[in-house]
Design a protein around this motif. Structure first.
Motif, PDB file in Angstrom:
ATOM      1  N   TYR A 152       0.951  -1.069   0.051  1.00  0.00           N
ATOM      2  CA  TYR A 152      -0.039   0.085  -0.107  1.00  0.00           C
ATOM      3  C   TYR A 152       1.081   1.297   0.100  1.00  0.00           C
ATOM      4  O   TYR A 152       0.468   2.040  -0.740  1.00  0.00           O
ATOM      5  CB  TYR A 152      -1.036   0.012   1.244  1.00  0.00           C
ATOM      6  CG  TYR A 152      -1.837   1.196   1.151  1.00  0.00           C
ATOM      7  CD1 TYR A 152      -2.904   1.118   0.495  1.00  0.00           C
ATOM      8  CD2 TYR A 152      -1.465   2.363   1.968  1.00  0.00           C
ATOM      9  CE1 TYR A 152      -3.962   2.195   0.689  1.00  0.00           C
ATOM     10  CE2 TYR A 152      -2.331   3.494   2.150  1.00  0.00           C
ATOM     11  CZ  TYR A 152      -3.632   3.248   1.354  1.00  0.00           C
ATOM     12  OH  TYR A 152      -4.328   4.490   1.466  1.00  0.00           O
ATOM     13  N   LEU A 153       1.834   1.331   0.805  1.00  0.00           N
ATOM     14  CA  LEU A 153       2.870   2.361   0.875  1.00  0.00           C
ATOM     15  C   LEU A 153       3.482   2.569  -0.231  1.00  0.00           C
ATOM     16  O   LEU A 153       3.398   3.849  -1.017  1.00  0.00           O
ATOM     17  CB  LEU A 153       3.963   2.232   1.981  1.00  0.00           C
ATOM     18  CG  LEU A 153       3.449   2.269   3.558  1.00  0.00           C
ATOM     19  CD1 LEU A 153       4.334   1.643   4.579  1.00  0.00           C
ATOM     20  CD2 LEU A 153       3.077   3.629   3.702  1.00  0.00           C
ATOM     21  N   ARG A 154       3.856   1.642  -1.163  1.00  0.00           N
ATOM     22  CA  ARG A 154       4.755   1.701  -2.316  1.00  0.00           C
ATOM     23  C   ARG A 154       3.945   1.970  -3.483  1.00  0.00           C
ATOM     24  O   ARG A 154       4.055   2.970  -4.341  1.00  0.00           O
ATOM     25  CB  ARG A 154       5.456   0.648  -2.578  1.00  0.00           C
ATOM     26  CG  ARG A 154       6.739   0.317  -1.793  1.00  0.00           C
ATOM     27  CD  ARG A 154       7.465  -0.777  -1.793  1.00  0.00           C
ATOM     28  NE  ARG A 154       8.327  -0.417  -3.022  1.00  0.00           N
ATOM     29  CZ  ARG A 154       9.168  -1.439  -3.496  1.00  0.00           C
ATOM     30  NH1 ARG A 154       9.559  -2.422  -2.865  1.00  0.00           N
ATOM     31  NH2 ARG A 154      10.043  -1.127  -4.594  1.00  0.00           N
ATOM     32  N   VAL A 163       0.312   2.822  -3.473  1.00  0.00           N
ATOM     33  CA  VAL A 163      -0.547   3.973  -3.334  1.00  0.00           C
ATOM     34  C   VAL A 163      -0.125   5.208  -2.522  1.00  0.00           C
ATOM     35  O   VAL A 163      -0.343   6.252  -3.282  1.00  0.00           O
ATOM     36  CB  VAL A 163      -1.791   3.341  -2.443  1.00  0.00           C
ATOM     37  CG1 VAL A 163      -2.922   4.163  -2.121  1.00  0.00           C
ATOM     38  CG2 VAL A 163      -2.407   2.103  -3.168  1.00  0.00           C
ATOM     39  N   SER A 164       0.294   5.310  -1.417  1.00  0.00           N
ATOM     40  CA  SER A 164       0.663   6.379  -0.678  1.00  0.00           C
ATOM     41  C   SER A 164       1.819   7.210  -1.153  1.00  0.00           C
ATOM     42  O   SER A 164       1.552   8.326  -1.370  1.00  0.00           O
ATOM     43  CB  SER A 164       0.950   5.855   0.768  1.00  0.00           C
ATOM     44  OG  SER A 164      -0.038   5.250   1.646  1.00  0.00           O
ATOM     45  N   VAL A 165       2.888   6.705  -1.488  1.00  0.00           N
ATOM     46  CA  VAL A 165       3.965   7.620  -2.204  1.00  0.00           C
ATOM     47  C   VAL A 165       3.695   8.099  -3.558  1.00  0.00           C
ATOM     48  O   VAL A 165       3.848   9.287  -3.540  1.00  0.00           O
ATOM     49  CB  VAL A 165       5.133   6.515  -2.040  1.00  0.00           C
ATOM     50  CG1 VAL A 165       6.424   7.337  -2.742  1.00  0.00           C
ATOM     51  CG2 VAL A 165       5.613   6.409  -0.708  1.00  0.00           C
ATOM     52  N   GLU A 211       0.749   8.981  -4.590  1.00  0.00           N
ATOM     53  CA  GLU A 211      -0.438   9.896  -4.230  1.00  0.00           C
ATOM     54  C   GLU A 211       0.195  11.012  -3.566  1.00  0.00           C
ATOM     55  O   GLU A 211      -0.425  12.237  -4.009  1.00  0.00           O
ATOM     56  CB  GLU A 211      -1.270   9.167  -3.427  1.00  0.00           C
ATOM     57  CG  GLU A 211      -2.680  10.057  -3.316  1.00  0.00           C
ATOM     58  CD  GLU A 211      -3.597   9.513  -2.346  1.00  0.00           C
ATOM     59  OE1 GLU A 211      -3.940   9.974  -1.060  1.00  0.00           O
ATOM     60  OE2 GLU A 211      -4.150   8.374  -2.564  1.00  0.00           O
ATOM     61  N   LEU A 212       1.312  10.903  -2.554  1.00  0.00           N
ATOM     62  CA  LEU A 212       1.565  12.221  -2.082  1.00  0.00           C
ATOM     63  C   LEU A 212       2.520  12.926  -2.982  1.00  0.00           C
ATOM     64  O   LEU A 212       2.911  14.132  -2.854  1.00  0.00           O
ATOM     65  CB  LEU A 212       2.715  11.548  -0.869  1.00  0.00           C
ATOM     66  CG  LEU A 212       1.777  11.191   0.443  1.00  0.00           C
ATOM     67  CD1 LEU A 212       2.883  10.725   1.343  1.00  0.00           C
ATOM     68  CD2 LEU A 212       1.182  12.555   0.831  1.00  0.00           C
ATOM     69  N   HIS A 225      -1.104  17.202  -4.242  1.00  0.00           N
ATOM     70  CA  HIS A 225      -0.273  17.304  -2.918  1.00  0.00           C
ATOM     71  C   HIS A 225       1.178  18.000  -3.069  1.00  0.00           C
ATOM     72  O   HIS A 225       1.880  18.349  -2.028  1.00  0.00           O
ATOM     73  CB  HIS A 225       0.111  15.711  -2.452  1.00  0.00           C
ATOM     74  CG  HIS A 225      -1.260  15.075  -1.825  1.00  0.00           C
ATOM     75  ND1 HIS A 225      -1.893  14.445  -2.763  1.00  0.00           N
ATOM     76  CD2 HIS A 225      -1.687  14.845  -0.604  1.00  0.00           C
ATOM     77  CE1 HIS A 225      -2.956  13.781  -1.914  1.00  0.00           C
ATOM     78  NE2 HIS A 225      -2.766  14.070  -0.849  1.00  0.00           N
ATOM     79  N   TRP A 251      10.832   5.362  -4.362  1.00  0.00           N
ATOM     80  CA  TRP A 251      11.122   4.399  -3.243  1.00  0.00           C
ATOM     81  C   TRP A 251      12.442   4.067  -3.247  1.00  0.00           C
ATOM     82  O   TRP A 251      12.903   3.567  -4.571  1.00  0.00           O
ATOM     83  CB  TRP A 251      10.311   3.229  -3.428  1.00  0.00           C
ATOM     84  CG  TRP A 251      10.179   2.411  -2.004  1.00  0.00           C
ATOM     85  CD1 TRP A 251      11.119   1.241  -2.002  1.00  0.00           C
ATOM     86  CD2 TRP A 251       9.647   2.312  -0.890  1.00  0.00           C
ATOM     87  NE1 TRP A 251      11.048   0.721  -0.933  1.00  0.00           N
ATOM     88  CE2 TRP A 251      10.049   1.290  -0.111  1.00  0.00           C
ATOM     89  CE3 TRP A 251       8.414   3.417  -0.309  1.00  0.00           C
ATOM     90  CZ2 TRP A 251       9.571   1.095   1.176  1.00  0.00           C
ATOM     91  CZ3 TRP A 251       8.335   2.908   0.958  1.00  0.00           C
ATOM     92  CH2 TRP A 251       8.586   1.932   1.569  1.00  0.00           C
ATOM     93  N   THR A 296      12.082   6.344   0.084  1.00  0.00           N
ATOM     94  CA  THR A 296      11.587   7.849   0.200  1.00  0.00           C
ATOM     95  C   THR A 296      12.449   8.867   0.864  1.00  0.00           C
ATOM     96  O   THR A 296      13.570   7.967   1.609  1.00  0.00           O
ATOM     97  CB  THR A 296      10.100   8.018   1.293  1.00  0.00           C
ATOM     98  OG1 THR A 296      10.529   7.252   2.398  1.00  0.00           O
ATOM     99  CG2 THR A 296       9.087   7.196   0.474  1.00  0.00           C
TER     100      THR A 296
END
Length: 283
Positions: free
Chosen positions: A104-106, A108-110, A112-113, A118, A129, A131
């Motif tokens: 999810y972090l790799r 979606v989150s990263v 999206e930010l 953003h 990645w 980060t």
């Protein structure tokens, strides 16, 4: 009672779960103290570890005595297999949650930010990645690559799975020498893995500036590899007990669930490491 009995052995009430709870209380309390730099922290952890070691010797001794006394029949053996199977399934879910968080972090989150919306809030954020850590002023860090100690540890664990299988063949074929030799090699490979991982952590922390504060990459790296290392340690302890029992002449070619349970667990640990190696170190 023989292993072909149709009854079901019900043990007497045991004190060991309570002893284990007390041990974990002292360990948890000590960890909280240590994080807050209280002088009693490490002493409390040491007390908890000593109590836990006492529990392991006592509880293992009781179970081994019951097994060698012939109290575990076919029904008990079947329930052990179901219990170990469900335990490993729970461990699959445990690591599945960690991998789910990483994906999810790799994915979606990263990303999206780093989108246009953003960018107005974090214009300097680079959605790659690993980060970057620049926003909170932390010094840059280096990511842990797959070549070197991680690759060596991968080879060690894969080899340990092979040696454990050869040891199992020795037990099934009643070749006690093969059983003990390859079990010893498996245990040695497991503890070597742990030693190299400890060295890797020291190198990453002191020379690569890779700490728990190194953004979400540092947090996920130590969380996932650290919990896997804990499982390797547990598996190595289990296999050490199996080795000592083998030296004492325990286990029969047709009745050795303790060996099988430890082997199942060890192979599970091997598979998890392969996934970790690909998604944490390589990609």
């Amino acid at each position: 009672m023989s292993s072909s009995q149709t009854g079901y052995f019900v043990p007497q009430p045991s004190k060991w779960p309570l002893v284990g709870a007390v041990a974990l209380f002292f360990i948890g309390l000590g960890a909280a103290f240590a994080v807050n730099q209280h002088s009693l922290g490490y002493w409390s952890i040491a007390v908890g570890a000593a109590i836990l070691l006492y529990m392991l010797f006592g509880w293992f001794g009781d179970v081994i005595g019951e097994s060698e006394g012939g109290r575990y029949g076919a029904n008990v053996d079947l329930s052990f297999r179901w219990g170990m199977g469900w335990f490993i399934f729970s461990e699959v879910m445990f690591f599945g949650a960690f991998f789910g968080a990483l994906f999810y972090l790799r994915a979606v989150s990263v990303p999206e930010l780093g989108d246009m919306i953003h960018k107005m809030l974090w214009p300097d954020f680079n959605p790659v990645w690993p980060t970057a850590v620049a926003p909170n002023g932390t010094e840059p860090y280096s990511a842990m690559g797959p070549i070197g100690l991680p690759l060596i540890n991968t080879i060690l664990l894969l080899t340990s799975g092979l040696t454990l299988t050869v040891a199992h063949w020795g037990l099934v074929n009643n070749n006690r020498g093969q059983l003990k030799l390859f079990l010893l090699l498996t245990v040695a490979l497991g503890f070597t893995f742990l030693g190299l991982q400890a060295y890797e952590y020291h190198h990453g922390w002191t020379e690569m500036n890779l700490t728990l504060a190194s953004g979400v990459y540092g947090a996920t790296f130590y969380l996932m590899t650290g919990f896997h290392g804990l499982h390797v340690m547990i598996g190595a302890i289990m296999l050490t007990v199996v080795l000592l029992r083998s030296v004492k002449g325990h286990f029969k070619p047709d009745h050795h669930f303790a060996f099988e349970a430890a082997a199942w667990y060890w192979h599970f640990v091997d598979v998890v490491w392969l996934i970790l190696f690909v998604f944490v170190y390589w990609l």
